[in-house]
Design a protein around this motif. Structure first.
Motif, PDB file in Angstrom:
ATOM      1  N   GLU A 271      -8.720 -12.003  -8.986  1.00 47.87           N
ATOM      2  CA  GLU A 271      -8.162 -12.276 -10.308  1.00 47.87           C
ATOM      3  C   GLU A 271      -8.616 -11.227 -11.324  1.00 47.87           C
ATOM      4  OE1 GLU A 271      -9.248 -16.177 -11.480  1.00 47.87           O
ATOM      5  OE2 GLU A 271      -8.099 -17.181  -9.875  1.00 47.87           O
ATOM      6  N   GLY A 272      -7.772 -11.044 -12.311  1.00 49.03           N
ATOM      7  CA  GLY A 272      -8.151 -10.180 -13.429  1.00 49.03           C
ATOM      8  C   GLY A 272      -7.922  -8.699 -13.199  1.00 49.03           C
ATOM      9  N   VAL A 273      -7.247  -8.329 -12.106  1.00 53.40           N
ATOM     10  CA  VAL A 273      -6.971  -6.908 -11.871  1.00 53.40           C
ATOM     11  C   VAL A 273      -5.667  -6.560 -12.579  1.00 53.40           C
ATOM     12  CG1 VAL A 273      -6.503  -5.133 -10.155  1.00 53.40           C
ATOM     13  CG2 VAL A 273      -8.159  -6.936  -9.656  1.00 53.40           C
ATOM     14  N   ARG A 274      -5.760  -5.751 -13.593  1.00 48.52           N
ATOM     15  CA  ARG A 274      -4.584  -5.358 -14.351  1.00 48.52           C
ATOM     16  C   ARG A 274      -4.427  -3.834 -14.268  1.00 48.52           C
ATOM     17  NH1 ARG A 274      -2.700  -9.621 -17.060  1.00 48.52           N
ATOM     18  NH2 ARG A 274      -1.177  -8.285 -18.156  1.00 48.52           N
ATOM     19  N   ALA A 275      -3.184  -3.416 -14.221  1.00 48.02           N
ATOM     20  CA  ALA A 275      -2.888  -1.988 -14.114  1.00 48.02           C
ATOM     21  C   ALA A 275      -1.657  -1.678 -14.946  1.00 48.02           C
ATOM     22  CB  ALA A 275      -2.657  -1.596 -12.660  1.00 48.02           C
ATOM     23  N   ARG A 276      -1.578  -0.430 -15.368  1.00 47.40           N
ATOM     24  CA  ARG A 276      -0.411   0.026 -16.115  1.00 47.40           C
ATOM     25  C   ARG A 276       0.490   0.767 -15.142  1.00 47.40           C
ATOM     26  NH1 ARG A 276       1.343   0.351 -21.113  1.00 47.40           N
ATOM     27  NH2 ARG A 276       2.603   2.128 -21.820  1.00 47.40           N
ATOM     28  N   LEU A 277       1.634   0.154 -14.811  1.00 51.45           N
ATOM     29  CA  LEU A 277       2.537   0.713 -13.827  1.00 51.45           C
ATOM     30  C   LEU A 277       3.970   0.282 -14.111  1.00 51.45           C
ATOM     31  CD1 LEU A 277       2.963  -2.046 -12.024  1.00 51.45           C
ATOM     32  CD2 LEU A 277       0.848  -1.294 -10.941  1.00 51.45           C
ATOM     33  N   ASP A 278       4.882   0.785 -13.284  1.00 46.08           N
ATOM     34  CA  ASP A 278       6.291   0.418 -13.404  1.00 46.08           C
ATOM     35  C   ASP A 278       6.529  -0.809 -12.526  1.00 46.08           C
ATOM     36  OD1 ASP A 278       9.091   0.196 -13.028  1.00 46.08           O
ATOM     37  OD2 ASP A 278       9.354   2.314 -13.502  1.00 46.08           O
ATOM     38  N   PRO A 279       6.792  -1.993 -13.085  1.00 50.67           N
ATOM     39  CA  PRO A 279       6.927  -3.213 -12.287  1.00 50.67           C
ATOM     40  C   PRO A 279       8.030  -3.122 -11.234  1.00 50.67           C
ATOM     41  CG  PRO A 279       6.718  -3.739 -14.610  1.00 50.67           C
ATOM     42  CD  PRO A 279       6.914  -2.272 -14.531  1.00 50.67           C
ATOM     43  N   ARG A 280       9.181  -2.540 -11.595  1.00 49.16           N
ATOM     44  CA  ARG A 280      10.274  -2.474 -10.634  1.00 49.16           C
ATOM     45  C   ARG A 280       9.915  -1.587  -9.454  1.00 49.16           C
ATOM     46  NH1 ARG A 280      14.412   0.591  -9.002  1.00 49.16           N
ATOM     47  NH2 ARG A 280      13.824   2.292 -10.405  1.00 49.16           N
ATOM     48  N   ARG A 281       9.358  -0.436  -9.723  1.00 51.18           N
ATOM     49  CA  ARG A 281       9.007   0.479  -8.639  1.00 51.18           C
ATOM     50  C   ARG A 281       7.834  -0.068  -7.835  1.00 51.18           C
ATOM     51  NH1 ARG A 281      11.895   5.011  -8.885  1.00 51.18           N
ATOM     52  NH2 ARG A 281      12.874   5.572 -10.876  1.00 51.18           N
ATOM     53  N   PHE A 282       6.912  -0.770  -8.490  1.00 51.20           N
ATOM     54  CA  PHE A 282       5.821  -1.404  -7.761  1.00 51.20           C
ATOM     55  C   PHE A 282       6.368  -2.455  -6.797  1.00 51.20           C
ATOM     56  CE2 PHE A 282       2.563  -4.719  -7.332  1.00 51.20           C
ATOM     57  CZ  PHE A 282       1.522  -3.976  -6.820  1.00 51.20           C
ATOM     58  N   ASP A 283       7.363  -3.192  -7.238  1.00 52.20           N
ATOM     59  CA  ASP A 283       7.988  -4.196  -6.382  1.00 52.20           C
ATOM     60  C   ASP A 283       8.649  -3.529  -5.171  1.00 52.20           C
ATOM     61  OD1 ASP A 283       9.101  -7.022  -5.950  1.00 52.20           O
ATOM     62  OD2 ASP A 283      10.935  -5.826  -6.052  1.00 52.20           O
ATOM     63  N   VAL A 284       9.306  -2.370  -5.385  1.00 58.10           N
ATOM     64  CA  VAL A 284       9.931  -1.646  -4.272  1.00 58.10           C
ATOM     65  C   VAL A 284       8.880  -1.168  -3.284  1.00 58.10           C
ATOM     66  CG1 VAL A 284      11.240   0.438  -3.673  1.00 58.10           C
ATOM     67  CG2 VAL A 284      11.929  -0.941  -5.635  1.00 58.10           C
ATOM     68  N   ILE A 285       7.770  -0.644  -3.811  1.00 54.32           N
ATOM     69  CA  ILE A 285       6.690  -0.166  -2.933  1.00 54.32           C
ATOM     70  C   ILE A 285       6.194  -1.297  -2.046  1.00 54.32           C
ATOM     71  CG2 ILE A 285       4.332   0.705  -2.903  1.00 54.32           C
ATOM     72  CD1 ILE A 285       4.974   2.193  -5.512  1.00 54.32           C
ATOM     73  N   LEU A 286       5.851  -2.425  -2.663  1.00 57.27           N
ATOM     74  CA  LEU A 286       5.289  -3.547  -1.912  1.00 57.27           C
ATOM     75  C   LEU A 286       6.313  -4.118  -0.929  1.00 57.27           C
ATOM     76  CD1 LEU A 286       2.709  -5.229  -1.654  1.00 57.27           C
ATOM     77  CD2 LEU A 286       3.695  -6.830  -3.292  1.00 57.27           C
ATOM     78  N   ALA A 287       7.561  -4.262  -1.378  1.00 56.21           N
ATOM     79  CA  ALA A 287       8.588  -4.826  -0.509  1.00 56.21           C
ATOM     80  C   ALA A 287       8.829  -3.941   0.711  1.00 56.21           C
ATOM     81  CB  ALA A 287       9.882  -5.007  -1.299  1.00 56.21           C
ATOM     82  N   ASN A 288       8.878  -2.648   0.517  1.00 53.34           N
ATOM     83  CA  ASN A 288       9.098  -1.738   1.643  1.00 53.34           C
ATOM     84  C   ASN A 288       7.944  -1.776   2.631  1.00 53.34           C
ATOM     85  OD1 ASN A 288      11.607  -0.878   0.852  1.00 53.34           O
ATOM     86  ND2 ASN A 288      10.865   0.960  -0.209  1.00 53.34           N
ATOM     87  N   LEU A 289       6.710  -1.811   2.116  1.00 52.42           N
ATOM     88  CA  LEU A 289       5.542  -1.818   3.009  1.00 52.42           C
ATOM     89  C   LEU A 289       5.458  -3.122   3.793  1.00 52.42           C
ATOM     90  CD1 LEU A 289       2.782  -0.125   0.789  1.00 52.42           C
ATOM     91  CD2 LEU A 289       4.102   0.890   2.648  1.00 52.42           C
ATOM     92  N   VAL A 290       5.600  -4.247   3.117  1.00 51.51           N
ATOM     93  CA  VAL A 290       5.517  -5.538   3.817  1.00 51.51           C
ATOM     94  C   VAL A 290       6.707  -5.701   4.760  1.00 51.51           C
ATOM     95  CG1 VAL A 290       5.458  -8.041   3.534  1.00 51.51           C
ATOM     96  CG2 VAL A 290       4.188  -6.571   1.945  1.00 51.51           C
TER      97      VAL A 290
END
Length: 480
Positions: free
Chosen positions: A359-378
């Motif tokens: 909990e409490g891990v926050r980052a400044r990133l692009d949510p849409r592209r982060f979602d693509v990264i995670l979805a592709n890897l999983v």
């Protein structure tokens, strides 16, 4: 000892030049010394032999000789030594007479006596005493002419002459050669430096040109002067650079055309595909009212249309990366929450995927592209690996700042060694025979480009216990 290969080219050139100069100087000095020494000693010995012969021939010998007559001859000849003072010794039967206090000398060797006995014109020999001092010893038999031949009288004269002055002259020559060698070598450094400079300057120019060429400055050329081997090498370099520039320009033009073609085709296909997808959705709703064969064909068309739509979207995304048109829309995101939403959106929030989300891990990133990264890897882990898939999030300190690390590990057999170097290549599939598959072969390539856009890296590896592990490493504060 230092390896000569590690020395600089300048040092090796100067060392080689000085070595040649030293060898030349030593060789010249040695030959000069040899010739001069021979000339000096020959002149002295010729003068001494000639003088002793003349003095002996000028003497009147009455045979048989007694000690007084022999002493007189020895004393008279002993006063006329040339080119230096000498000591004269006479041997006649058992008589031993000399112009000094000693009747004979240890410098008169048996070898000299044997030579004198076999040569009526006499013999000479250079010897050294116990102290190493040089001497010239001359042996001359006294003869008389009878019936047209020379007959021995039995009297043999020996002269022992010191060669101190000749030795001093030779030593002075050696000393002069030694003293002249060091300044000569020091002076030789100047032409050595000039020669090294003339060789190293084009080499340095070529090195700098090669560095600029390696940094992408394909218009780099070398100024060529002269017609020697280095000038020929420079011309060859320029010709190679010119051919390389032309080849790279052609490749870039072909690549640009290919990217433009893919982008144009993707854009042109996007509109009709949108219409096709809408039609297939409507037809899918009425598929139950159609016959089995017609329904099956309809589902196949709908499935293939969906795959084509995904491929077109992936191609458009890659074209944006290639044209550097892709941008980040940054936002402050709770990483754990973003991971959970991404998994839930694709219905992966079951026993197939487990998570380790602090909990409490926050980052400044692009949510849409982060979602693509995670979805592709999983998605890649579920398709090509095996469940359960584990997603873990953590942070790590680094010199440049805090970093976000996300690992996606599956329970499959892992990535084959021959596949590992190509996992992020476009359109690469581990099983080349599976030309028809759910994936386009662009998923991991797009994932890596999205990671790079965030200023991060994406690594693939095999876990020690088995299974593939993909690690997404990026700064907590991604750049714009």
């Amino acid at each position: 000892m230092r390896n000569p290969a590690r020395l600089g080219l300048r040092t090796r050139l100067i060392a080689a030049f000085l070595l040649v100069a030293a060898i030349s100087a030593v060789s010249t000095a040695a030959l000069t010394y040899q010739q001069a020494r021979t000339a000096i000693l020959k002149q002295s010995q010729d003068t001494a032999v000639s003088t002793l012969r003349d003095q002996l021939e000028a003497q009147t010998l009455a045979l048989p000789m007694d000690r007084e007559q022999l002493q007189r001859i020895v004393n008279e000849i002993g006063k006329r030594g040339k080119p230096h003072f000498w000591t004269v010794y006479a041997e006649y039967g058992t008589l031993r007479i000399s112009s000094s206090n000693a009747p004979t000398s240890a410098l008169l060797t048996e070898t000299l006596r044997e030579q004198v006995s076999s040569h009526p014109h006499g013999a000479f020999q250079r010897v050294e005493d116990a102290k190493g001092e040089p001497y010239l010893t001359i042996g001359m038999p006294a003869v008389f002419a009878a019936n047209g031949s020379r007959q021995a009288t039995g009297v043999t004269l020996y002269a022992v002459m010191p060669l101190f002055l000749e030795q001093q002259t030779v030593d002075a020559m050696v000393q002069a050669a030694r003293q002249g060698a060091i300044p000569g070598l020091a002076i030789a450094v100047i032409p050595a430096l000039l020669a090294a400079r003339s060789v190293l300057r084009p080499v340095r120019d070529m090195r700098r040109a090669a560095e600029r060429l390696g940094r992408g400055r394909l218009d780099t050329r070398i100024e060529v002067k002269g017609s020697d081997e280095l000038a020929g090498l420079g011309r060859t370099f320029n010709e190679t650079a010119r051919a390389l520039e032309q080849s790279v320009a052609e490749l870039r033009e072909a690549e640009t055309r290919a990217r433009r073609f893919a982008s144009d085709v993707s854009h042109e296909l996007r509109t009709p595909l949108a219409g096709m997808l809408a039609v297939t959705e409507v037809l899918d709703e009425d598929a139950e009212e159609l016959g089995p064969d017609t329904a099956k064909a309809l589902h196949l068309i709908s499935s293939e249309t969906g795959k084509l739509a995904v491929l077109v979207e992936d191609l458009m995304e890659m074209s944006r990366f290639d044209s550097r048109a892709a941008e980040l829309n940054l936002d402050d995101v709770d990483v754990g929450e973003a991971v959970e939403k991404s998994l839930e959106r694709r219905h992966w929030d079951d026993e197939r995927v487990s998570t380790d989300l602090p909990e409490g891990v926050r980052a400044r990133l692009d949510p849409r592209r982060f979602d693509v990264i995670l979805a592709n890897l999983v998605g890649n882990a579920l398709r090509h690996g095996d469940a359960p898939v584990r997603v873990s999030v953590r942070t790590a300190a680094a010199p440049e700042g805090e970093r976000l690390l996300i690992e996606v590990a599956d329970s499959g057999p892992g990535i084959a060694a021959e596949v590992m170097p190509h996992v992020f290549d476009r359109f690469f599939k581990a099983d080349a025979a599976r030309t028809r598959s759910a994936g386009s072969g662009l998923g991991l390539a797009i994932t890596r480009e999205n990671v790079r856009l965030h200023g991060g890296t994406l690594r693939a590896a095999n876990a020690p216990a088995g299974g593939a592990v993909f690690t997404f490493d990026m700064p907590l504060e991604a750049g714009p």
